[in-house]
Design a protein around this motif. Structure first.
Motif, PDB file in Angstrom:
ATOM      1  N   ASP A  50      67.345  56.653  17.659  1.00  0.00           N
ATOM      2  CA  ASP A  50      66.278  55.903  18.022  1.00  0.00           C
ATOM      3  C   ASP A  50      65.539  56.121  19.338  1.00  0.00           C
ATOM      4  OD1 ASP A  50      64.076  54.050  17.403  1.00  0.00           O
ATOM      5  OD2 ASP A  50      65.513  52.225  18.208  1.00  0.00           O
ATOM      6  N   ILE A  51      66.764  56.375  20.315  1.00  0.00           N
ATOM      7  CA  ILE A  51      66.387  56.741  21.679  1.00  0.00           C
ATOM      8  C   ILE A  51      65.459  58.161  21.925  1.00  0.00           C
ATOM      9  CG2 ILE A  51      67.492  57.130  24.181  1.00  0.00           C
ATOM     10  CD1 ILE A  51      69.689  55.278  23.281  1.00  0.00           C
ATOM     11  N   GLN A  52      66.371  59.005  21.062  1.00  0.00           N
ATOM     12  CA  GLN A  52      65.752  60.453  21.115  1.00  0.00           C
ATOM     13  C   GLN A  52      64.260  60.338  20.484  1.00  0.00           C
ATOM     14  OE1 GLN A  52      68.550  63.246  19.371  1.00  0.00           O
ATOM     15  NE2 GLN A  52      67.666  64.842  20.549  1.00  0.00           N
ATOM     16  N   LYS A  53      63.780  59.594  19.462  1.00  0.00           N
ATOM     17  CA  LYS A  53      62.472  59.174  18.925  1.00  0.00           C
ATOM     18  C   LYS A  53      61.632  59.164  19.872  1.00  0.00           C
ATOM     19  CE  LYS A  53      63.803  58.796  14.066  1.00  0.00           C
ATOM     20  NZ  LYS A  53      64.260  58.003  12.948  1.00  0.00           N
ATOM     21  N   ALA A  54      62.185  57.894  20.753  1.00  0.00           N
ATOM     22  CA  ALA A  54      61.418  57.323  21.636  1.00  0.00           C
ATOM     23  C   ALA A  54      61.144  58.213  22.954  1.00  0.00           C
ATOM     24  CB  ALA A  54      62.015  56.071  22.221  1.00  0.00           C
ATOM     25  N   LEU A  55      61.982  58.957  23.196  1.00  0.00           N
ATOM     26  CA  LEU A  55      62.034  59.921  24.431  1.00  0.00           C
ATOM     27  C   LEU A  55      62.175  61.385  23.653  1.00  0.00           C
ATOM     28  CD1 LEU A  55      64.238  57.987  26.766  1.00  0.00           C
ATOM     29  CD2 LEU A  55      61.826  57.998  26.605  1.00  0.00           C
ATOM     30  N   PRO A  56      61.064  61.977  23.081  1.00  0.00           N
ATOM     31  CA  PRO A  56      61.368  63.233  22.479  1.00  0.00           C
ATOM     32  C   PRO A  56      61.654  64.360  23.432  1.00  0.00           C
ATOM     33  CG  PRO A  56      58.974  62.714  22.418  1.00  0.00           C
ATOM     34  CD  PRO A  56      59.666  61.364  23.019  1.00  0.00           C
ATOM     35  N   HIS A  57      61.044  64.288  24.731  1.00  0.00           N
ATOM     36  CA  HIS A  57      61.031  65.402  25.720  1.00  0.00           C
ATOM     37  C   HIS A  57      62.501  65.348  26.292  1.00  0.00           C
ATOM     38  CE1 HIS A  57      60.128  61.578  27.777  1.00  0.00           C
ATOM     39  NE2 HIS A  57      60.617  62.211  28.985  1.00  0.00           N
ATOM     40  N   ARG A  58      63.300  64.485  26.102  1.00  0.00           N
ATOM     41  CA  ARG A  58      64.838  64.283  26.498  1.00  0.00           C
ATOM     42  C   ARG A  58      65.938  64.766  25.229  1.00  0.00           C
ATOM     43  NH1 ARG A  58      64.665  64.026  31.835  1.00  0.00           N
ATOM     44  NH2 ARG A  58      63.577  62.303  32.677  1.00  0.00           N
ATOM     45  N   SER A  59      66.707  65.875  25.787  1.00  0.00           N
ATOM     46  CA  SER A  59      67.716  66.126  24.773  1.00  0.00           C
ATOM     47  C   SER A  59      68.740  64.876  24.724  1.00  0.00           C
ATOM     48  CB  SER A  59      68.239  67.468  25.311  1.00  0.00           C
ATOM     49  OG  SER A  59      69.260  67.250  26.180  1.00  0.00           O
ATOM     50  N   ARG A  60      69.601  65.119  23.342  1.00  0.00           N
ATOM     51  CA  ARG A  60      70.683  64.098  23.230  1.00  0.00           C
ATOM     52  C   ARG A  60      71.622  64.313  24.511  1.00  0.00           C
ATOM     53  NH1 ARG A  60      71.684  61.731  18.258  1.00  0.00           N
ATOM     54  NH2 ARG A  60      73.465  60.682  18.243  1.00  0.00           N
ATOM     55  N   ILE A  61      71.868  65.364  24.736  1.00  0.00           N
ATOM     56  CA  ILE A  61      73.035  65.478  25.739  1.00  0.00           C
ATOM     57  C   ILE A  61      72.480  64.836  27.107  1.00  0.00           C
ATOM     58  CG2 ILE A  61      74.131  67.287  27.330  1.00  0.00           C
ATOM     59  CD1 ILE A  61      74.072  69.164  24.895  1.00  0.00           C
ATOM     60  N   ALA A  62      71.294  64.869  27.469  1.00  0.00           N
ATOM     61  CA  ALA A  62      70.732  64.259  28.695  1.00  0.00           C
ATOM     62  C   ALA A  62      70.651  62.940  28.350  1.00  0.00           C
ATOM     63  CB  ALA A  62      69.186  64.676  28.858  1.00  0.00           C
ATOM     64  N   ILE A  63      70.344  62.409  27.374  1.00  0.00           N
ATOM     65  CA  ILE A  63      70.521  60.837  26.988  1.00  0.00           C
ATOM     66  C   ILE A  63      71.960  60.447  27.171  1.00  0.00           C
ATOM     67  CG2 ILE A  63      70.220  59.255  25.168  1.00  0.00           C
ATOM     68  CD1 ILE A  63      67.716  60.958  24.199  1.00  0.00           C
ATOM     69  N   CYS A  64      73.030  61.045  26.549  1.00  0.00           N
ATOM     70  CA  CYS A  64      74.234  60.381  26.662  1.00  0.00           C
ATOM     71  C   CYS A  64      74.686  60.492  28.242  1.00  0.00           C
ATOM     72  CB  CYS A  64      75.243  61.547  25.905  1.00  0.00           C
ATOM     73  SG  CYS A  64      74.941  61.379  24.041  1.00  0.00           S
ATOM     74  N   ALA A  65      74.221  61.516  28.744  1.00  0.00           N
ATOM     75  CA  ALA A  65      74.472  61.665  30.360  1.00  0.00           C
ATOM     76  C   ALA A  65      74.093  60.409  31.027  1.00  0.00           C
ATOM     77  CB  ALA A  65      74.237  62.839  30.897  1.00  0.00           C
ATOM     78  N   GLN A  66      72.816  60.371  30.592  1.00  0.00           N
ATOM     79  CA  GLN A  66      72.148  59.112  31.541  1.00  0.00           C
ATOM     80  C   GLN A  66      72.887  57.804  30.886  1.00  0.00           C
ATOM     81  OE1 GLN A  66      69.945  59.459  33.920  1.00  0.00           O
ATOM     82  NE2 GLN A  66      69.754  57.424  34.305  1.00  0.00           N
ATOM     83  N   CYS A  67      73.211  57.701  29.914  1.00  0.00           N
ATOM     84  CA  CYS A  67      73.883  56.585  29.317  1.00  0.00           C
ATOM     85  C   CYS A  67      75.055  56.162  30.296  1.00  0.00           C
ATOM     86  CB  CYS A  67      73.997  56.411  27.930  1.00  0.00           C
ATOM     87  SG  CYS A  67      72.945  56.170  26.934  1.00  0.00           S
ATOM     88  N   ARG A  68      76.018  57.281  30.449  1.00  0.00           N
ATOM     89  CA  ARG A  68      77.158  57.232  31.304  1.00  0.00           C
ATOM     90  C   ARG A  68      76.857  56.916  32.605  1.00  0.00           C
ATOM     91  NH1 ARG A  68      78.636  61.775  28.072  1.00  0.00           N
ATOM     92  NH2 ARG A  68      77.846  63.205  29.859  1.00  0.00           N
TER      93      ARG A  68
END
Length: 195
Positions: A50-68
């Motif tokens: 869901d996060i990746q759909k809302a932020l299509p310009h961010r990769s899954r790895i970048a999202i995981c890193a930001q969550c950490r």
């Protein structure tokens, strides 16, 4: 190194951070995370799709890193106390896996093993599995008693990987090599005739 060297580097870092804020991207050209993006992450966490759909310009790895970075974790990380490490030291060598996992419910068996390995704890060795062939079984018992491993036996006898691969368990054993192993362990192979 002088204090001036460190002060110069600190001033350079402050200048780079200010430049990144002004331009909105890192030195490599990646976009910095905005407050709106962080809000989306907090609202939709832990559903990464869901996060990746809302932020299509961010990769899954970048999202995981930001969550950490933001401290969002599925399971809080457990820090081992000195009392737990002491208990693990006593239990780990001989207790069953189920018993150890019941004692430390906060961690999985993989995490417990990693903690034990980090602190240098080892499990007691299990005796070798018997074959039903008396000379081989007696040799295995003596190997275990002498704290000898199959790779060490291969090295001593120069048998390449004969004992390590354990083909003698299933195929016809090479008695020349077995006799060498028995002699190395200070034994001898005897023959008994049936009457």
């Amino acid at each position: 190194m002088s204090l001036a060297y460190h002060a110069r580097n600190a001033a350079s870092a402050v200048g780079i951070r200010n430049r990144m804020k002004k331009e909105g991207c890192t030195m490599r050209g990646d976009k910095l995370w905005t407050e709106d993006e962080r809000k989306i992450v907090v609202e939709r966490w832990p559903d990464f799709d869901d996060i990746q759909k809302a932020l299509p310009h961010r990769s899954r790895i970048a999202i995981c890193a930001q969550c950490r970075k933001m401290g969002l974790r599925k399971k809080p990380q457990h820090l081992w106390s000195a009392a737990e490490i002491s208990k693990l030291r006593k239990l780990y060598p001989g207790a069953s896996i189920e018993e150890i996992c019941e004692t430390f419910p906060h961690s999985t068996w993989v995490n417990i093993r990693q903690a034990a390995r980090y602190h240098g704890f080892r499990r007691n060795r299990k005796p070798f599995k018997l074959t039903g062939n008396q000379p081989i079984d007696e040799m295995l018992a003596k190997l275990f008693e002498a704290n000898f491993s199959f790779p060490e036996l291969d090295r001593e006898l120069r048998t390449k990987q004969y004992f390590r691969k354990q083909r003698w368990r299933y195929a016809r054993p090479n008695y020349n090599r077995l006799v060498k192993a028995i002699e190395l362990l200070d034994g001898e192979l005897a023959v008994r005739w049936r009457e």
